[in-house]
Structure formats: C-alpha cells, structure tokens
Design an enzyme around this catalytic site. Structure first.
Site, PDB file in Angstrom:
ATOM      1  N   CYS A   1       0.815  -1.220   0.000  1.00  0.00           N
ATOM      2  CA  CYS A   1       0.000   0.000   0.000  1.00  0.00           C
ATOM      3  C   CYS A   1       0.849   1.270   0.000  1.00  0.00           C
ATOM      4  CB  CYS A   1      -0.960   0.012   1.175  1.00  0.00           C
ATOM      5  SG  CYS A   1      -0.190  -0.046   2.795  1.00  0.00           S
TER       6      CYS A   1
ATOM      7  N   HIS B   1      -2.489   1.549   7.161  1.00  0.00           N
ATOM      8  CA  HIS B   1      -2.732   1.566   5.723  1.00  0.00           C
ATOM      9  C   HIS B   1      -2.482   2.959   5.144  1.00  0.00           C
ATOM     10  CE1 HIS B   1      -4.384   0.321   1.935  1.00  0.00           C
ATOM     11  NE2 HIS B   1      -5.424   1.126   2.010  1.00  0.00           N
TER      12      HIS B   1
END
Length: 387
Positions: free
Chosen positions: A117, A192
């Site tokens: 990510c 994230h």
C-alpha cells in the site's frame, strides 16, 4: 499532526509501517523479506518515500511531513502534487459511491498483494500528475496499463520487477524468520496508506482496498489543498477517541533544486550590480558575502543555467548600494536554505542505510564476547529478575 486535535509528537507515528494484514493474499508468515517474491513493510518517513521516488527514476520531487493542516503550512509547500495519509486500518463499511467513468482518466490500482500500500499510494500520486517527468520505467508502465481496469493495474504492479525491487530496497536482511506468526503478532495493529490527488478538476481519494476512486468534491489547482483538509480531519476525528497515530506526507517539488535556482539568479544579479557600482568585473562570489560556501560557479550547471536574464539596474550609486545590500541578505538566506536541504538529504541517507543494515551479526558477536568474559550468567539472572 495538529488538526484541531491534541498535538502529538512525531514519535507517536513516525516508525509506523505499512499495512500488514489489511490486504490480500497473505505471504509466508505475514512477513515479506523482499528476496522471495514478497513485499516488505515500509516505514512512514519522508526520507523513505523520497528514496522510493528516486528508485523509481523520478526526479524533481521530494516528500515532506505535515505537522499541521493550516492554510499557511500548506501554502508553504507548493507545488504539491498529492498527499499520502497513513491511518490505523479497521474493517468498516464505506457507503460512499465509487466514481465511474474514470478509466483512462484517473490512474487507480486495486491492491492485490500484501504490504504494497505504501508504494501504491505513492504511485497513485506520481501517475496522476502528467506534468511530472516520471522517467522511463514509470512512463512505460503508465502507458502500458492506461486502459487496464483497477485489478489488472494492481496485478501489473505486483508483477513489475522494477517497482518491486525499488520497494524492497528497504527490506532489512532477517536471517531468523519464524515459520508461523507468533500469538503476539496476530494481535498487532494494521496500518494503511491512501492518497489524495486532484485530477481534471476533481479531488479524489485513492485507496487500493476500495473498488475504485472516490470523488470527494470539485477543485482547482489553487484550492484543492484547502478542500482536502476537512476530509482528512473527518477521517482522524472518526478514530480520535481510541487512536492517535496518524501521518500525512506531501509529495512536493524539489526544494533543494528550487533554492539553487533562486540562489544562482540572486548571485548573478548581485555580481552585475557590484560591477555597475565599482566599474570593474566582479565574480558572483565577491562583495560582502565573499568566501561563503555557495557561489554561482559552485552551483550545479542546471541551476546556474536557470538564472533568468538580468533586469535593468539603477544608475544611481546610492540605489545600487542599497540593492547590493538587499541582495546580499537574500543570498545568505538562500545559502542557508540550500545548506538545510543538503543536510536533510544527508540525514535521510544515513537513516536509510541504518534501516537496511543487518545488525544480527553484531548482536551475535556481542553476546559471544559477553559469554567469553563470564558476564552472561549475571545478565540473564538480572533480566529474569526485572521481568
């Protein structure tokens, strides 16, 4: 990060790594070392992301950490090409509608591999800024995947050796890898990275775990930074009662290059003013600032060549003296900026070397020396007592 919430120190989030369980499919033991086809975790640090950009072959950019989202701080960073936001990932239902008809207009890749990510958030910014010089690797990749749907773009990223190797350049050698994740690691928090970018008059949130880009509002190049703030604040406020670890970084223009160009221009103008004042040829490093570390001759050729044509100088000697004095002050300020940015890059380089270094042999040798000196037993007993 100060966003109408209690101020948090940098250490509260600076070493947070990218998500470890919020993507799929999981790799061996949940820990990718980078040499087995997996992807390593990436720390949320400007120096790491700056190095990633360079590894991709992109020039003219750097990454800055945001300590505040106030208008003055944001304006000082321009030009800004996108924001990277790190937050604690939790499973929740997002009722926002996915933007349609963006294929070929907005580069969006679905995340299909674990720990990717950080790189995908960075690529989402780079690929959606057509004014950037991406270099051959990313330019070819963008052209090749332009009409791919999001999942195919994600697969293309996962299968790109060049992108994976750049990402895994931060993989620290770890010779001791458990076959199965420990019970403690199973309960670790997952973090994230997502991106916020303006594309064709629309502000988008690009999250690789979503099905597509989310259009937040209309915007322009001049106001998108101010319009994105409420969306980030809302995201932080949603978790503020239980979570304080957030991080926002901006992909901005190269400050060192910009300062060098401005310095070259001011040095040239000062030299011309001194020559007019004294009637003699004067090098750009002469005058009150003679002997300082930076001069026009000492700048990179690209920066020196970027100095604009000199404006008309005043003919009055008093006005010339005032101009020279003013320019000398500006030169010193710019020299400080150049030195500060140079020191910052040197610090980033040192920190990245330490991140990649394998300290296990050092620890083994230290333990061996301690045992040879008969000090291991007392230290073990002391550790047991403390525990």
């Amino acid at each position: 990060l100060s966003v109408d919430l209690p101020y948090q120190t940098k250490r509260s989030y600076a070493t947070i790594s990218s998500c470890t369980r919020c993507s799929y499919p999981p790799t061996r033991s949940g820990r990718s070392m980078g040499n087995d086809g997996g992807w390593t975790t990436i720390e949320s640090e400007p120096g790491v992301f700056h190095q990633l950009i360079q590894e991709f072959g992109v020039s003219g950019l750097q990454v800055e950490e945001l300590w505040s989202l106030d208008a003055e701080s944001l304006e000082a960073l321009r030009p800004v090409y996108g924001l990277v936001f790190l937050f604690k990932w939790v499973a929740e239902k997002d009722v926002r509608e996915i933007a349609h008809n963006t294929l070929g207009k907005v580069f969006f890749a679905k995340q299909v591999i674990q720990n990717a990510c950080a790189t995908q958030a960075l690529l989402a910014i780079l690929m959606n800024a057509p004014q950037l010089q991406l270099g051959s690797t990313l330019s070819s990749f963008r052209e090749f995947t332009a009409d791919f749907p999001p999942e195919m773009k994600g697969l293309a990223i996962s299968n790109s050796d060049a992108i994976r190797l750049a990402h895994n350049s931060f993989a620290r050698p770890e010779p001791l890898i458990p076959e199965e994740p420990s019970e403690s690691s199973k309960g670790e928090d997952a973090f994230h990275f997502i991106s916020y970018v303006p594309v064709d008059g629309v502000l988008y949130e690009l999250d690789g775990l979503k099905e597509g880009p989310i259009a937040l509002c209309s915007c322009s190049d001049g106001d998108w930074l101010h319009k994105v703030v409420p969306h980030i604040q809302e995201r932080i406020a949603r978790y503020a009662e239980k979570e304080i670890r957030f991080n926002v970084m901006a992909v901005v223009g190269d400050k060192l290059e910009a300062a060098q160009k401005q310095l070259a221009a001011k040095e040239s103008l000062r030299a011309a003013a001194l020559q007019r004042l004294t009637g003699e040829p004067t090098s750009s490093g002469s005058g009150a600032c003679q002997g300082t570390p930076m001069s026009l001759d000492g700048l990179p050729a690209a920066a020196a060549a970027a100095a604009p044509d000199l404006p008309d100088l005043p003919g009055d000697r008093e006005a010339l003296r005032a101009l020279v004095g003013h320019l000398e002050q500006e030169v010193m300020v710019l020299q400080d900026q150049v030195q500060s940015e140079t020191d910052k890059r040197r610090r980033w380089s040192d920190e990245n070397i330490r991140r990649r270094h394998n300290y296990v042999p050092l620890l083994f040798n230290m333990l061996q020396l301690i045992a040879e000196r008969g000090q291991m037993g007392p230290l073990v007993e002391r550790a047991r007592t403390i525990k």
